[in-house]
Design a protein around this motif. Structure first.
Motif, short mmCIF file in Angstrom:
data_model
loop_
_atom_site.label_atom_id
_atom_site.label_comp_id
_atom_site.label_asym_id
_atom_site.label_seq_id
_atom_site.Cartn_x
_atom_site.Cartn_y
_atom_site.Cartn_z
N THR A 164 -9.19 3.79 12.76
CA THR A 164 -9.70 2.43 12.87
C THR A 164 -10.28 2.19 14.26
N GLY A 203 -10.03 -4.12 -0.90
CA GLY A 203 -10.24 -2.85 -0.21
C GLY A 203 -11.68 -2.55 0.15
N GLY A 231 -13.47 -3.93 2.46
CA GLY A 231 -13.71 -3.97 3.90
C GLY A 231 -13.95 -5.34 4.48
N TRP A 233 -11.82 -5.57 7.67
CA TRP A 233 -12.41 -4.70 8.68
C TRP A 233 -13.65 -5.35 9.27
N ASN A 286 -15.37 2.40 -2.76
CA ASN A 286 -14.45 1.43 -2.16
C ASN A 286 -13.93 2.02 -0.85
N LEU A 311 -11.41 1.51 1.08
CA LEU A 311 -9.99 1.85 1.15
C LEU A 311 -9.72 3.17 0.45
N ASN A 312 -10.36 3.38 -0.70
CA ASN A 312 -10.22 4.67 -1.39
C ASN A 312 -10.83 5.80 -0.56
N PHE A 337 -10.86 5.96 2.64
CA PHE A 337 -9.85 6.22 3.68
C PHE A 337 -8.76 7.14 3.13
N HIS A 379 -1.01 -1.38 6.39
CA HIS A 379 -2.38 -1.48 6.88
C HIS A 379 -3.24 -2.37 5.97
N HIS A 380 -2.85 -2.46 4.72
CA HIS A 380 -3.65 -3.26 3.77
C HIS A 380 -2.74 -3.77 2.67
N LEU A 427 -2.11 -1.46 -0.34
CA LEU A 427 -1.10 -0.41 -0.19
C LEU A 427 0.29 -0.94 -0.54
#
Length: 998
Positions: free
Chosen positions: A224, A288, A290, A293, A469, A471-472, A474, A587-588, A591
Motif C-alpha cells: 500500500t 473491493g 478501490g 484506496w 476487482n 482486492l482480488n 491484491f 485491511h478491508h 476480508l
C-alpha cells in the motif's frame, strides 16, 4: 514588531480577534465582585437603552474572558441555551424586565471555586451601533458561609481599605495605559494580527499534512505504501451529472459522451476544486474496487503538495463514526480524527469554499440518514446524534459551501433513497488490462517478475475476470508471489471469489515468500493451530459482522482465545494490519466478511435444515420460529439484508471447504442432503417477488457455490432477467453467464447497465437463448454490432425482439446488422433509435432485408434521416411485405398515444424522476416530433400540437432548472455521460410503446 506577538499566549490572541470583529467600543468598564461559595452572586453590566429600544435587536453575550466559553446568550428576543457552556447550565439568569432600563447584569447561582476569574459582557443594542464591553472580575470572599451572620469590625475594615487602595490605584493606571494603547493602535498593527492568525492556520495545516504523510503511513502494508508513492496507477472513473447539462446541445445523441477515461488522483482533486462545480459528490463502486484506496490516495496527494487549490482535506470514515455514542458535534469529530487542526477549526471552516470533506463507506454506516426539510441549519458546535450530523452535512444544512465527497458500495438503500441530494455521481470501475499490468509492476517492483505474474493471471479467463476487482488482484498477486504450487493450482480451479480466498489460506499456511527458500515444511501441529486460529478469527468476525468495526483489540483476542503471535506470523500485512502491540485491524471489510462466512460454512455444511433457515433470514429477512440458534446475528433486523450480500456469497462458496479437515480444500462434494436443500431453496427464492439486487445476489450465490448438480436444476427456473438501471461489472456478467447456462430466458432487460462492448461479447453465448433482449443505453459501438450479428446469425438464435436504442452503432454497425438479418429466422421487432445512422447505413438495407421473412417492425427514430434515406427505406418497405419501418414517433399510433398520455402526467412524474432528467427527455421528444404543420391528417396534427404545447409549457416553467456543466477539458480529459436514468422510468413512460420500451 511581529516578534512581540509571537510571545502572546493563545488567550490574548483570541481577545484581539474579538476586537477585530467588534472594532468600535462605545462604552466599557471594569468592575470586581466578591462571591461566597454555594451562594448566588450578581455580576453587573449596564448599557444605554434608548426610547425606541427594540428587544428583538438586542444582543447580550456573557463569556469567560480567557476561554471565551459562553456563559449566557440572548438574541432575537430569546435566550439560547444551546450555545451555553455545560459548566453554567441551570445556574445563570438575566432579568428581562430590566433590559429597558439598561440593566444586563447576570445572576450566577451556587458559586463554585471554578467560577473565579474574569467575565466579559458584550451588549449590542441595534445593528450597526457600537457595542458595549464590560469586564467583571469575580473573586472569592474569604468570609466563610458559617460566619456571615456576625458583625464587622470598623477598625479592621479601615485597615483593609488602606491596603487595598494602592493596589486599586495601580490596577486603574494599568487599565488606563492598556486602553490608551489599544485606542491609539494604528491600522498596520491590526493587519499584522490578521497575518499572524493566517500564519497560525498555515502552521496547523502543515502539521496536519506531516501527520498524514508520516504518522498514518505505519498503518499500511508495504504494498500500500508503494502504491501511495506511485500515483501513475490511474483508475477509470465515469462521471455523471445529476444536474442537467447545457440545454442548447444536441440532447438526443450520446456518442462519445458516455465514454469514461482514466483519471489521475491529482486530476480528480483539481476537478473537485473547480469553480461552480458540484458541492455534494457521490463516489460508488463494487466492494473491493478501490473506493477507500482512492480516498487515501487523494488525502496523500493533497498532503504531498506544498500548495494546493484545496486549502484542507478532512477524511472521516463511517466505520469510525459507528463507534460514537450519544450526541456529538462536527467540531468534536474533527478534533478526534484530525487532531493537528483542533486549534484552528473555527477560522478554517468560517469560509469553507476551498475545503473538501470526505465521508468514506456510507454502506458501512450503522445509522440511517435523516432528511428533515423543516430542520434548522447546524454550525460547527451544534450537537446531535452522529446520523443527524452526517445528514445535515450531506443535505447542505451544515457547511453548505464546503465540498463533500461520499463513498459507498453500489445499489444500497442509502444510495437509492438519498441519491437525489447529490449533484454529481462518480462511478469507479475495476481494473482494465493495462491498469492490472501496472498494478503487477507496482506489486512486484521488478518488471520481468511482473510480466510473468500478469501472464499467469490473464491466461485464465475466469481469473482475469476476478482480477478486474483490485482486492482480488491484491490477493492473487500475493498467492502467486508466495509459492509455485499455488501458481499451478490456479490453472485448473473453477475460480470464484471464495475459492481464491481459500487458495490464499493455503499459501499462507504451506508456502514461504518467493524471496526466501522453497516451501517451508510445517508440522501438522502448526497447520492445525493455524486452522484453529482462522476459525476463531471467523467466529469473532461473525459475531461483530454488523458492527462496522474492523479493529480487533486485546479483549477480543482473549475472549476468543486467539494468540496474537499467530496472527502476526501468518496474517499480518496481508489480511490484518498491526495497529500497535496486540491490536489488529482488517485491511478491508470484505476480508472480515470472508472469515465470518468461512466460520459459518464449516459449521452449517452438514446442517441442511439450519442452513436453509439462516439463508432465509440473511437473504430475505425471514425470521425463523426458533431463534435460539448461535447463527442468528446479534442486533440483526430484516432491513439489514443488503449488508450481508457479500457475506452470503462467500458462505455458499465455502460450503465445501473443510469437509475433509482442510479449510483450503474445495474439491469434496456437498453432502446429498445439503445439495437437495440448496436446490429447493434456490428454486423457491426465484419464485418470490424479489428485487433486482436480490436476484443478482442469488445469482452470485449460485455462482460461488459452483455445484454442477445444483446449477443444472436451478438454472432452468430463471426465465426473466431484469437489471434495468443496475451497473453490472465483469464479475456480475460472469455470474450471469454461469447461472443461465441451462436456461432459456423469456426476457433479458439489460438497459442502462454500463456493460459496453466487452460485456456484450462476454454474454454472447447466453444471448442466443433469449426471446426478448433489451440492451439500450449501454455505450455500445460497432464492436457490439458485430457481436450481436453473430448472435442473430446463429441457427439456435431465439430472439424475437431486440432493442439497441441510444447507443453508437453508427452506419457501419447498422450495415453489419442488416447483413446478419439476411440469415436470421427469428427476429420480429428491432429498435435502433438514436444510433447515429445516416444515409450510408441504409445503402445495403434493400439487399439484405429482402432476404428476411420474419422482421415485422424496424424503429429508426432520432437518427437524422434525410430525404435520400427515406427513399431507401420506402423501397425496402415496398419490397418487404409485412415490414413497417418507423422513423418518427408520429408514424406509430401506439407510440404516439403513450407519449400523449404521459405528457399529461408531467407534474406527478417529476416527483419520481426529477425535473432535470425529464427536461432532457422532453426536448428529445420535441426534436423527433418536428413541425406538425406538414402532417396531412388534421386529428394527428392537433394531437401533436397539443403534445408540443404541453412540453414547451413545462420546459418554460423549468427553464432555470438546467444547469451548465463546467468545462473540464484543461483539467481532465474525460467526457461527461448522459444523466443517470431514474429507476425504470423509460419502462413506465413507454412501457408498451415500440420505441422506448426497450
Amino acid at each position: 514588531m511581529r516578534s512581540k506577538y509571537f510571545a502572546m499566549d493563545c488567550t490574548l490572541r483570541k481577545m484581539l480577534l474579538s476586537l477585530l470583529l467588534f472594532p468600535s467600543l462605545a462604552e466599557g468598564s471594569f468592575s470586581r465582585s466578591y462571591g461566597i461559595l454555594n451562594r448566588d452572586i450578581l455580576l453587573p453590566c449596564a448599557f444605554h437603552a434608548s426610547s425606541n429600544f427594540n428587544l428583538k435587536n438586542l444582543i447580550i453575550t456573557w463569556q469567560r474572558t480567557g476561554s471565551l466559553a459562553v456563559v449566557y446568550s440572548f438574541y432575537s428576543g430569546t435566550i439560547h441555551p444551546e450555545h451555553q457552556d455545560k459548566a453554567f447550565l441551570d445556574r445563570t439568569q438575566l432579568f428581562l424586565s430590566e433590559f429597558t432600563k439598561g440593566n444586563a447584569s447576570l445572576k450566577l447561582e451556587r458559586m463554585l471555586l471554578s467560577d473565579v476569574g474574569n467575565y466579559t459582557c458584550f451588549v449590542t443594542v441595534d445593528d450597526g451601533m457600537p457595542h458595549i464591553e464590560n469586564v467583571v472580575e469575580l473573586k472569592l470572599n474569604d468570609i466563610s458561609e458559617n460566619n456571615t451572620s456576625g458583625g464587622t469590625d470598623p477598625a479592621s475594615e479601615r485597615k483593609k481599605l488602606v491596603l487595598v487602595l494602592p493596589l486599586l490605584l495601580v490596577i486603574l493606571i494599568a487599565v488606563g495605559i492598556l486602553h490608551w494603547q489599544m485606542k491609539n493602535k494604528e491600522k498596520p498593527d491590526i493587519e499584522e494580527m490578521i497575518h499572524l492568525l493566517e500564519d497560525n492556520i498555515k502552521d496547523a495545516i502543515l502539521n496536519y499534512k506531516e501527520y498524514i504523510l508520516k504518522d498514518k503511513m505505519h498503518l499500511f502494508c508495504s504494498l500500500t505504501q508503494r502504491r501511495f508513492e506511485n500515483y501513475s496507477l490511474a483508475r477509470t472513473i465515469n462521471i455523471t451529472n445529476l444536474k442537467e447539462q447545457d440545454p442548447d446541445v444536441d440532447l438526443i445523441r450520446s456518442d462519445d459522451s458516455n465514454i469514461a477515461q482514466e483519471v489521475q488522483i491529482s486530476q480528480l482533486l483539481s476537478l473537485l476544486r473547480k469553480e461552480n462545480f458540484s458541492k455534494r459528490v457521490l463516489l460508488v463502486g463494487d466492494a473491493g474496487v478501490g473506493k477507500s484506496w482512492t480516498v487515501v490516495s487523494m488525502e496523500q496527494e493533497w498532503a504531498s503538495q506544498p500548495t494546493h487549490p484545496l486549502r484542507c482535506v478532512f477524511v472521516l470514515r463511517f466505520r469510525d463514526l459507528n463507534e460514537v455514542k450519544g450526541k456529538t458535534s462536527l467540531r468534536d469529530l474533527l478534533k478526534k480524527h484530525c487532531t493537528p487542526l483542533s486549534s484552528v477549526l473555527t477560522e478554517l471552516l468560517s469560509n469553507p469554499q476551498d475545503v473538501l470533506i470526505i465521508l468514506d463507506g456510507l454502506d458501512e454506516f450503522a445509522h440511517q440518514l435523516q432528511w428533515n426539510p423543516s430542520g434548522c441549519d447546524f454550525d460547527l458546535d451544534s450537537e446531535a446524534e452522529v446520523g443527524v450530523l452526517v445528514s445535515k452535512l450531506i443535505f447542505k444544512n451544515l457547511l453548505r459551501e464546503a465540498q463533500v465527497l461520499v463513498t459507498s458500495r453500489w445499489n444500497t438503500k442509502q444510495i437509492e433513497f438519498n441519491k437525489k441530494y447529490f449533484d454529481q455521481l462518480f462511478v469507479i470501475s475495476g481494473f482494465t488490462n493495462d491498469q492490472l499490468k501496472r498494478y503487477c509492476e507496482v506489486f512486484c517492483g521488478e518488471k520481468q517478475k511482473a510480466e510473468e505474474m500478469f501472464q499467469r493471471i490473464t491466461e485464465n479467463a475466469t481469473i482475469k475476470c476476478l482480477a478486474s476487482n483490485p482486492l482480488n488482484s491484491f490477493i492473487l498477486c500475493n498467492i502467486l508471489d508466495k509459492c509455485t504450487s499455488c501458481q499451478r493450482a490456479t490453472a485448473n480451479v473453477p475460480v470464484t471469489n471464495s475459492k481464491v480466498f481459500t487458495l490464499l489460506l493455503y499459501s499462507l499456511c504451506n508456502c514461504s515468500t518467493s524471496k526466501e527458500t522453497d516451501a517451508e515444511n510445517k508440522s501438522e501441529e502448526e497447520k492445525q493451530l493455524f486452522k484453529d486460529t482462522i476459525l476463531k478469527l471467523g467466529e469473532l468476525s461473525f459475531n461483530s459482522l454488523l458492527s462496522g468495526k474492523l479493529k480487533i483489540n486485546v479483549t477480543d483476542l482473549k475472549t476468543y482465545g486467539i494468540d496474537p503471535d499467530i496472527l502476526s506470523k501468518y496474517l499480518s500485512n496481508l489480511v490484518l494490519g498491526c495497529k500497535c502491540q496486540g491490536v489488529f485491524e482488517f485491511h478491508h471489510a470484505v476480508l472480515k466478511e470472508q472469515f465470518a462466512a468461512l466460520y459459518c460454512a464449516t459449521l452449517l455444511n452438514n446442517e441442511a435444515e439450519e442452513l436453509v433457515k439462516c439463508l432465509d433470514l440473511w437473504c430475505f429477512g425471514k425470521m425463523p420460529l426458533n431463534q435460539m440458534s448461535q447463527f442468528y446475528l446479534q442486533s440483526f433486523q430484516p432491513d439489514h439484508t443488503e449488508k450481508l450480500y457479500n457475506f452470503l456469497r462467500f458462505l455458499t462458496g465455502f460450503l465445501t471447504a473443510g469437509r475433509d479437515g482442510k479449510l483450503w480444500n474445495y474439491t469434496t462434494p456437498l453432502p446429498p442432503s445439503t445439495a437437495r436443500a440448496l436446490t429447493t431453496w434456490f428454486k423457491n427464492s426465484l419464485q418470490r417477488d424479489i428485487k433486482k439486487a436480490e436476484l443478482l445476489n442469488l445469482m452470485h450465490c449460485l455462482f460461488e457455490l459452483n455445484d454442477a448438480t445444483v446449477t443444472a436444476e436451478v438454472s432452468p427456473c430463471i426465465r426473466d432477467v431484469g437489471f434495468h438501471n443496475v451497473s453490472l461489472s465483469p464479475l456480475d456478467l460472469r455470474a450471469l453467464c454461469y447461472c443461465l447456462n441451462h436456461s432459456t430466458v423469456e426476457e433479458m432487460d439489460l438497459r442502462h447497465c454500463s456493460i459496453g462492448d466487452k460485456g456484450i461479447k462476454q454474454l454472447q453465448e447466453i444471448l442466443v437463448k433469449c426471446r426478448t433482449l433489451l440492451v439500450s443505453s449501454n455505450k455500445l459501438t460497432v464492436e457490439s454490432a458485430k457481436s450481436l450479428s453473430a448472435v442473430l446469425e446463429d441457427p439456435k438464435c431465439r430472439i424475437e425482439t431486440l432493442s439497441c436504442g441510444t447507443n453508437s452503432f453508427g452506419s457501419a454497425g447498422a450495415q453489419i446488422l442488416w447483413k446478419a438479418l439476411a440469415q436470421n429466422r427469428s427476429l420480429k421487432i428491432l429498435r435502433l433509435y438514436d444510433n447515429g445512422i445516416t444515409v450510408e447505413g441504409t445503402e445495403n438495407m434493400t439487399q439484405y432485408l429482402t432476404c428476411n421473412k420474419t422482421l415485422q417492425k424496424l424503429f429508426l427514430c432520432a437518427n437524422k434521416l434525410d430525404d435520400l434515406e427515406q427513399k431507401n427505406i420506402q423501397q425496402v418497405e415496398k419490397l418487404c411485405h409485412g415490414l413497417k419501418i418507423i422513423t418518427k414517433i408520429r408514424d406509430d399510433e401506439e407510440l404516439l398515444l403513450r407519449v400523449e398520455s404521459h405528457v399529461q402526467m408531467l407534474p406527478s412524474l417529476e416527483q419520481s424522476y426529477g425535473t432535470e432528467w425529464l427536461c432532457k427527455l422532453l426536448q428529445s421528444i420535441l426534436k423527433d416530433l418536428g413541425d406538425e404543420s406538414t402532417i396531412p391528417d388534421v386529428d394527428t396534427r392537433v394531437r401533436i400540437g397539443k403534445i408540443k404545447a404541453n412540453i414547451n409549457k413545462y420546459l418554460q416553467k423549468n427553464k432555470d432548472t438546467v444547469i451548465d456543466v463546467p468545462d473540464t477539458e484543461n483539467v481532465l480529459q474525460l467526457h461527461t455521460p448522459a444523466p443517470l436514468p431514474r429507476n425504470n422510468f423509460l419502462k413506465r413512460f413507454f412501457s408498451t410503446s415500440q420505441w422506448c420500451s426497450g
